[in-house]
Write an enzyme that holds these catalytic residues in place. Structure first.
Site, PDB file in Angstrom:
ATOM      1  N   SER A  29       1.048  -0.957   0.040  1.00 37.05           N
ATOM      2  CA  SER A  29      -0.038   0.011   0.196  1.00 37.05           C
ATOM      3  C   SER A  29       1.019   1.225  -0.118  1.00 37.05           C
ATOM      4  O   SER A  29       1.324   1.590   1.049  1.00 37.05           O
ATOM      5  CB  SER A  29      -1.073   0.058   1.345  1.00 37.05           C
ATOM      6  OG  SER A  29      -1.370   1.275   1.390  1.00 37.05           O
ATOM      7  N   PHE A  30       1.050   1.887  -1.102  1.00 38.23           N
ATOM      8  CA  PHE A  30       1.849   2.982  -1.232  1.00 38.23           C
ATOM      9  C   PHE A  30       1.093   4.345  -1.414  1.00 38.23           C
ATOM     10  O   PHE A  30       1.784   5.084  -1.346  1.00 38.23           O
ATOM     11  CB  PHE A  30       2.790   2.612  -2.525  1.00 38.23           C
ATOM     12  CG  PHE A  30       3.998   1.879  -2.260  1.00 38.23           C
ATOM     13  CD1 PHE A  30       5.208   2.000  -1.921  1.00 38.23           C
ATOM     14  CD2 PHE A  30       3.790   0.421  -2.522  1.00 38.23           C
ATOM     15  CE1 PHE A  30       6.206   1.049  -1.603  1.00 38.23           C
ATOM     16  CE2 PHE A  30       4.677  -0.604  -2.169  1.00 38.23           C
ATOM     17  CZ  PHE A  30       6.043  -0.219  -1.775  1.00 38.23           C
ATOM     18  N   CYS A  59      -7.758   1.848 -10.070  1.00 43.60           N
ATOM     19  CA  CYS A  59      -7.662   2.505  -9.061  1.00 43.60           C
ATOM     20  C   CYS A  59      -9.075   2.871  -8.570  1.00 43.60           C
ATOM     21  O   CYS A  59      -9.935   2.787  -9.525  1.00 43.60           O
ATOM     22  CB  CYS A  59      -6.835   3.849  -9.426  1.00 43.60           C
ATOM     23  SG  CYS A  59      -7.359   4.493 -10.813  1.00 43.60           S
TER      24      CYS A  59
HETATM   25  C1  LIG Z   1       6.290  -2.565  -4.777  1.00 42.90           C
HETATM   26  C2  LIG Z   1       5.096  -2.560  -5.721  1.00 42.90           C
HETATM   27  C3  LIG Z   1       4.618  -1.210  -6.251  1.00 42.90           C
HETATM   28  C4  LIG Z   1       3.565  -1.102  -7.293  1.00 42.90           C
HETATM   29  N1  LIG Z   1       3.104   0.034  -7.538  1.00 42.90           N
HETATM   30  C5  LIG Z   1       2.343  -0.102  -8.841  1.00 42.90           C
HETATM   31  C6  LIG Z   1       1.940   1.367  -9.397  1.00 42.90           C
HETATM   32  O1  LIG Z   1       2.568   2.298  -8.906  1.00 42.90           O
HETATM   33  N2  LIG Z   1       1.191   1.174 -10.398  1.00 42.90           N
HETATM   34  C7  LIG Z   1       0.444   0.014 -10.979  1.00 42.90           C
HETATM   35  O2  LIG Z   1      -0.262   0.025 -11.852  1.00 42.90           O
HETATM   36  N3  LIG Z   1       0.880  -1.170 -10.173  1.00 42.90           N
HETATM   37  C8  LIG Z   1       1.715  -1.094  -9.207  1.00 42.90           C
HETATM   38  N4  LIG Z   1       1.902  -2.316  -8.624  1.00 42.90           N
HETATM   39  C9  LIG Z   1       1.239  -3.598  -8.987  1.00 42.90           C
HETATM   40  C10 LIG Z   1       2.238  -4.499  -9.859  1.00 42.90           C
HETATM   41  O3  LIG Z   1       2.342  -3.674 -11.054  1.00 42.90           O
HETATM   42  C11 LIG Z   1       1.510  -5.912 -10.288  1.00 42.90           C
HETATM   43  O4  LIG Z   1       0.430  -5.278 -11.026  1.00 42.90           O
HETATM   44  C12 LIG Z   1       1.293  -6.608  -9.094  1.00 42.90           C
HETATM   45  O5  LIG Z   1       1.955  -6.498  -8.155  1.00 42.90           O
HETATM   46  C13 LIG Z   1       1.061  -8.196  -9.376  1.00 42.90           C
HETATM   47  O6  LIG Z   1       2.250  -8.738  -9.984  1.00 42.90           O
HETATM   48  P1  LIG Z   1       3.377  -9.369  -9.059  1.00 42.90           P
HETATM   49  O7  LIG Z   1       2.747 -10.546  -8.349  1.00 42.90           O
HETATM   50  O8  LIG Z   1       4.335  -9.743 -10.056  1.00 42.90           O
HETATM   51  O9  LIG Z   1       3.936  -8.336  -8.194  1.00 42.90           O
HETATM   52  C14 LIG Z   1       3.006  -2.532  -7.391  1.00 42.90           C
HETATM   53  C15 LIG Z   1       3.443  -3.481  -7.014  1.00 42.90           C
HETATM   54  C16 LIG Z   1       4.550  -3.698  -6.212  1.00 42.90           C
HETATM   55  C17 LIG Z   1       4.952  -4.813  -5.839  1.00 42.90           C
END
Ligand SMILES: Cc1cc2nc3c(=O)[nH]c(=O)nc-3n(C[C@H](O)[C@H](O)[C@H](O)COP(=O)(O)O)c2cc1C
Length: 384
Positions: free
Chosen positions: A149-150, A218
């Protein structure tokens, strides 16, 4: 950080013959803030290694660009040009610069990311009421389960205007960079949201982006119900507005999971009709996460956070199969990009086998930056 080495069976594809996790820490320090990681990270002291690149004639078409392989990193971990540069060196070919806003935004305070206890695969529509955090990191890369959660923090326009071109200069031949954007509403006013989304798209273009991704996973500011991507009408009108700004620059829409297959189909049709060139999914799965005493893990103001890594791989695979079927059924000609729970090189191949044009990993590369090496080694440097 020292830990128990992984069973070799999990990592036999690693060309550098070394395990990253858990002998080495994640390259993003989850105890620290986004800004600390941006300024001091990535925390990688390994060998970059060499890569056998396919002949240009074997590169793939990707929405008007050529890519040497179909693997990449979605919006999130690549915080700035330093992160993009490392990922490019490590062999990821489709790189997404973290979501930016039209003006500087601090996002949420730490904690932004915590480990969770979850041995199951999450099924959209049948989610448990809550998940509990896990204090101890997992000992196997294949089991890394986290929630984040950023609040989509963003640097200033001045910073982005110099850092985005710098990041693009660090790409190697056969690589592309996407800039992810999101609108910031003024309260619940939808028009202000659309205007701001258009403004940040224009800014990304001005910074030199050659591909733009709009984050539609979002909250829906109009009704407060669900997320934007689950409203096909908004998807159509907003995509159309953003495409009118992006012009020749291809626009990707980022989506989350769909509980209703009909809505998913309508969203894809709307995105294509609005002029999107590609769809990227899935975003994290939103869940209530509590600490071991049952209290909100990230504080009372943040009851829900996004689950990523291990628990969402099944959902990402199902999304890919459904998206591929919808794309073919309606001849939408959308390029399909998948992310969600890929923690081993073979998981990326599974996404491609399921119909993805590009297979990505966010969480995976943070805990094992060598996934791309492993993938390229499995393919003998070629990417069929
Ligand atoms: C640290 C982190 C920050 C993320 N920030 C964003 C973001 O700013 N915008 C976005 O569209 N998705 C963001 N995501 C989601 C990722 O793009 C992705 O959709 C999601 O983590 C699922 O993929 P994964 O299981 O390979 O992490 C973020 C994911 C992580 C882990």
């Amino acid at each position: 950080m020292k830990g128990v080495p992984l069973p070799t069976s999990d990592r036999k594809q690693n060309p550098l013959n070394r395990d990253w996790w858990p002998d080495n820490p994640a390259i993003y320090d989850i105890k620290e803030s986004y800004l600390y990681n941006a300024e001091k990270g990535p925390f990688f002291e390994g060998v970059v290694g060499s890569r056998q690149r396919p002949e240009q004639s074997e590169w793939h078409d990707f929405i008007g660009h050529k890519i040497a392989s179909r693997i990449g990193i979605p919006a999130g971990p690549l915080l700035n040009s330093k992160w993009i540069g490392l990922a490019a060196d490590l062999g990821y070919d489709v790189l997404c610069y973290k979501t930016i806003r039209s003006s500087e935004n601090p996002g949420h305070p730490v904690p932004n990311m915590v480990y969770i206890e979850c041995d199951e695969q999450l099924i959209p529509g049948q989610l448990p009421d809550q998940l509990t955090i896990q204090k101890n990191p997992p000992l196997q890369i294949g089991k890394v389960a986290v929630t984040n959660s950023f609040g989509m923090p963003s640097r200033s326009s001045e910073y982005l205007a110099q850092d985005i071109p710098k990041a693009m200069d660090l790409l190697h031949p056969g690589q592309v960079m996407i800039v992810s954007v999101v609108g910031t509403p003024d309260g619940n006013d939808f028009d202000s949201f659309v205007q701001d989304f258009m403004a940040v798209t224009r800014q990304a273009k001005d910074y030199g982006a050659s591909i733009i991704e709009a984050n539609f996973s979002c909250p829906n500011v109009t009704t407060g119900e669900g997320e934007l991507h689950t409203n096909p009408e908004i998807v159509y009108s907003l995509t159309k507005s953003l495409v009118s700004v992006a012009g020749d620059i291809p626009l990707i829409i980022k989506v989350g999971v769909f509980e209703d297959p009909q809505v998913m189909e309508e969203t894809f049709i709307s995105a294509a009709k609005g002029g999107a060139r590609a769809i990227c999914g899935i975003n994290t799965i939103s869940m209530n996460v509590v600490d071991t005493n049952g209290r909100p893990a990230l504080g009372v103001n943040r009851l829900r956070s996004g689950v990523c890594g291990y628990p969402i791989r099944h959902a990402a695979l199902e999304f890919t199969k459904d998206a591929h079927r919808i794309n073919q059924k309606h001849n939408l000609d959308l390029t399909l990009m998948t992310t969600g729970g890929a923690l081993l090189p073979e998981h990326l191949s599974e996404f491609i086998d399921a119909g993805a044009d590009v297979a990505m990993t966010a969480t995976g590369m943070m805990w094992d930056p060598y996934i791309a090496h492993g993938y390229h080694a499995r393919k003998g440097g070629l990417d069929a």
